[in-house]
Design a protein around this motif. Structure first.
Motif, mmCIF file in Angstrom:
data_model
loop_
_atom_site.group_PDB
_atom_site.id
_atom_site.type_symbol
_atom_site.label_atom_id
_atom_site.label_comp_id
_atom_site.label_asym_id
_atom_site.label_seq_id
_atom_site.Cartn_x
_atom_site.Cartn_y
_atom_site.Cartn_z
ATOM 1 N N THR A 84 1.247 8.924 -6.512
ATOM 2 C CA THR A 84 1.624 9.963 -6.787
ATOM 3 C C THR A 84 1.851 11.000 -6.129
ATOM 4 N N SER A 85 2.736 12.237 -5.901
ATOM 5 C CA SER A 85 3.326 13.150 -5.177
ATOM 6 C C SER A 85 1.566 13.902 -5.077
ATOM 7 N N SER A 86 0.602 13.959 -5.729
ATOM 8 C CA SER A 86 -0.367 14.952 -5.361
ATOM 9 C C SER A 86 -1.395 14.127 -4.946
ATOM 10 N N GLY A 87 -1.031 12.543 -4.267
ATOM 11 C CA GLY A 87 -2.134 11.826 -3.260
ATOM 12 C C GLY A 87 -2.898 11.290 -4.454
ATOM 13 N N TRP A 88 -3.361 11.411 -6.085
ATOM 14 C CA TRP A 88 -4.282 10.674 -6.293
ATOM 15 C C TRP A 88 -3.521 9.397 -7.091
ATOM 16 N N LEU A 89 -4.285 8.667 -6.591
ATOM 17 C CA LEU A 89 -3.560 6.846 -6.939
ATOM 18 C C LEU A 89 -2.622 6.535 -5.891
ATOM 19 N N ILE B 58 0.629 -1.079 0.159
ATOM 20 C CA ILE B 58 0.133 0.210 -0.278
ATOM 21 C C ILE B 58 0.509 1.228 0.069
ATOM 22 N N THR B 59 1.991 1.040 0.608
ATOM 23 C CA THR B 59 2.669 2.424 0.709
ATOM 24 C C THR B 59 3.656 2.795 -0.376
ATOM 25 N N SER B 60 3.536 1.222 -0.829
ATOM 26 C CA SER B 60 4.364 1.554 -2.658
ATOM 27 C C SER B 60 4.140 2.351 -3.587
ATOM 28 N N ILE B 61 2.954 1.306 -4.132
ATOM 29 C CA ILE B 61 2.103 1.524 -5.058
ATOM 30 C C ILE B 61 0.897 2.037 -5.029
ATOM 31 N N GLY B 62 0.738 2.680 -4.499
ATOM 32 C CA GLY B 62 -0.769 3.537 -3.261
ATOM 33 C C GLY B 62 -2.107 2.523 -3.006
ATOM 34 N N PHE B 63 -2.803 3.385 -2.631
ATOM 35 C CA PHE B 63 -3.893 2.516 -1.723
ATOM 36 C C PHE B 63 -5.036 2.115 -3.264
ATOM 37 N N ILE B 64 -4.903 2.241 -3.861
ATOM 38 C CA ILE B 64 -5.531 1.630 -4.956
ATOM 39 C C ILE B 64 -5.421 0.695 -5.831
ATOM 40 N N TRP C 256 -11.254 8.667 -2.661
ATOM 41 C CA TRP C 256 -11.416 10.001 -2.652
ATOM 42 C C TRP C 256 -12.991 10.200 -1.683
ATOM 43 N N LEU C 257 -13.041 9.467 -1.119
ATOM 44 C CA LEU C 257 -14.554 9.913 -0.119
ATOM 45 C C LEU C 257 -12.992 9.829 1.191
ATOM 46 N N PHE C 258 -12.258 9.222 1.630
ATOM 47 C CA PHE C 258 -11.298 9.173 2.819
ATOM 48 C C PHE C 258 -10.640 9.936 3.069
ATOM 49 N N THR C 259 -9.894 10.355 1.531
ATOM 50 C CA THR C 259 -8.912 11.841 1.459
ATOM 51 C C THR C 259 -9.837 13.409 1.553
ATOM 52 N N LYS C 260 -10.930 13.119 0.845
ATOM 53 C CA LYS C 260 -11.359 14.510 0.343
ATOM 54 C C LYS C 260 -12.244 15.225 0.721
ATOM 55 N N PHE C 261 -13.329 13.851 1.102
ATOM 56 C CA PHE C 261 -14.145 14.466 2.094
ATOM 57 C C PHE C 261 -14.180 13.816 4.074
ATOM 58 N N LEU C 262 -13.372 12.443 4.262
ATOM 59 C CA LEU C 262 -13.115 12.178 5.839
ATOM 60 C C LEU C 262 -12.214 12.864 5.983
ATOM 61 N N ALA C 263 -10.948 12.735 5.240
ATOM 62 C CA ALA C 263 -9.882 14.553 5.566
ATOM 63 C C ALA C 263 -8.524 13.464 5.720
ATOM 64 N N VAL C 264 -8.705 11.571 5.594
ATOM 65 C CA VAL C 264 -8.286 10.979 6.535
ATOM 66 C C VAL C 264 -6.890 10.545 5.504
ATOM 67 N N ASN C 265 -5.354 10.976 5.653
ATOM 68 C CA ASN C 265 -4.609 10.621 4.166
ATOM 69 C C ASN C 265 -4.526 9.407 4.395
ATOM 70 N N LEU C 266 -4.539 8.862 2.826
ATOM 71 C CA LEU C 266 -3.943 7.655 2.318
ATOM 72 C C LEU C 266 -3.000 7.240 1.491
#
Length: 178
Positions: free
Chosen positions: A173-178, A109-115, A159-169
Motif C-alpha cells: 500500500t502507499s502507506s507502506g504497511w504490507l 517484492i516490488t509489486s506485492i510488497g515485502f510481507i 516493521w523492524l526494518f522500516t520503523k526501527f532501522l529506518a530502512v525503506n522496504l
C-alpha cells in the motif's frame, strides 16, 4: 582409486581435475573482483570505509577458498571421501523449490510488497525442505499454515526494518504497511 566392496572391485571417479578447475575459477573470480575494486574511487564512506572495502574483503575470502580447494587437490582431493548415499546425495527437486522461492521473492517484492513476497518465499522454501526429507506437505491446510507462519515472520521483520532501522522496504500500500 579402486576400492573393494564385498570382494567386488568398485571404481570411484577421480574428481581432482574438476576440483582443481573450481579452485582456479574461484581465484579468477576473486581477481576480477579485485580488479573492479581497484577501479572504484575510494572516497570516504561509512565511518571512513570507502565503497571498495567490501569487494576487497570478498576478493580476499574467495582467494583463500580457491587456495584451499587447490591445496586439497594436492593432498588427495575428494577421492578420499566416500560417495554420498541417501539424503546426502542431494535432492534437485527440493533445490528447485527453494530457488523458486528466492527468485519469486526477488521478482515480486516490488509489486506485492515485502510481507507477501517473503511469505511466498517461505512457503516455497519450506515445501522444498519437506520434499528433501520425504515428508508430505502439499495439503491445503499445510499451505495455509505455512503462509500464516511466513507472514508472522515477515511482518515483524518489515516493521523492524522500516520503523526501527529506518530502512525503506517496498510495501503493498502507499502507506507502506504490507
Amino acid at each position: 582409486m579402486p576400492s573393494e566392496t564385498n570382494g567386488v572391485q568398485a571404481s570411484r571417479p577421480d574428481h581432482r581435475p574438476a576440483q582443481l578447475l573450481m579452485g582456479v575459477a574461484v581465484i579468477l573470480v576473486a581477481a576480477v573482483l579485485a580488479y573492479g575494486a581497484a577501479n572504484i574511487p575510494s572516497d570516504a564512506g561509512y565511518a571512513g570505509v570507502g565503497p571498495d572495502f567490501l569487494p576487497w574483503i570478498v576478493s580476499a575470502v574467495l582467494t583463500v577458498c580457491g587456495v584451499f580447494l587447490i591445496w586439497e587437490v594436492r593432498t588427495g582431493g575428494y577421492r578420499n571421501m566416500e560417495e554420498p548415499s541417501g539424503a546426502a546425495r542431494g535432492d534437485w527437486h527440493a533445490l528447485a523449490w527453494v530457488a523458486a522461492g528466492i527468485l519469486g521473492n526477488a521478482a515480486l517484492i516490488t509489486s506485492i510488497g515485502f510481507i507477501l513476497s517473503c511469505a511466498l518465499c517461505f512457503v516455497l522454501a519450506v515445501r522444498g525442505l519437506r520434499i528433501s526429507e520425504g515428508k508430505p506437505g502439499g495439503s491445503v491446510a499445510q499451505v495455509v499454515r505455512d503462509v500464516a507462519v511466513g507472514m508472522l515472520i515477515s511482518a515483524p521483520t518489515y516493521w523492524l526494518f522500516t520503523k526501527f532501522l529506518a530502512v525503506n522496504l517496498p510495501g503493498l500500500t502507499s502507506s507502506g504497511w504490507l
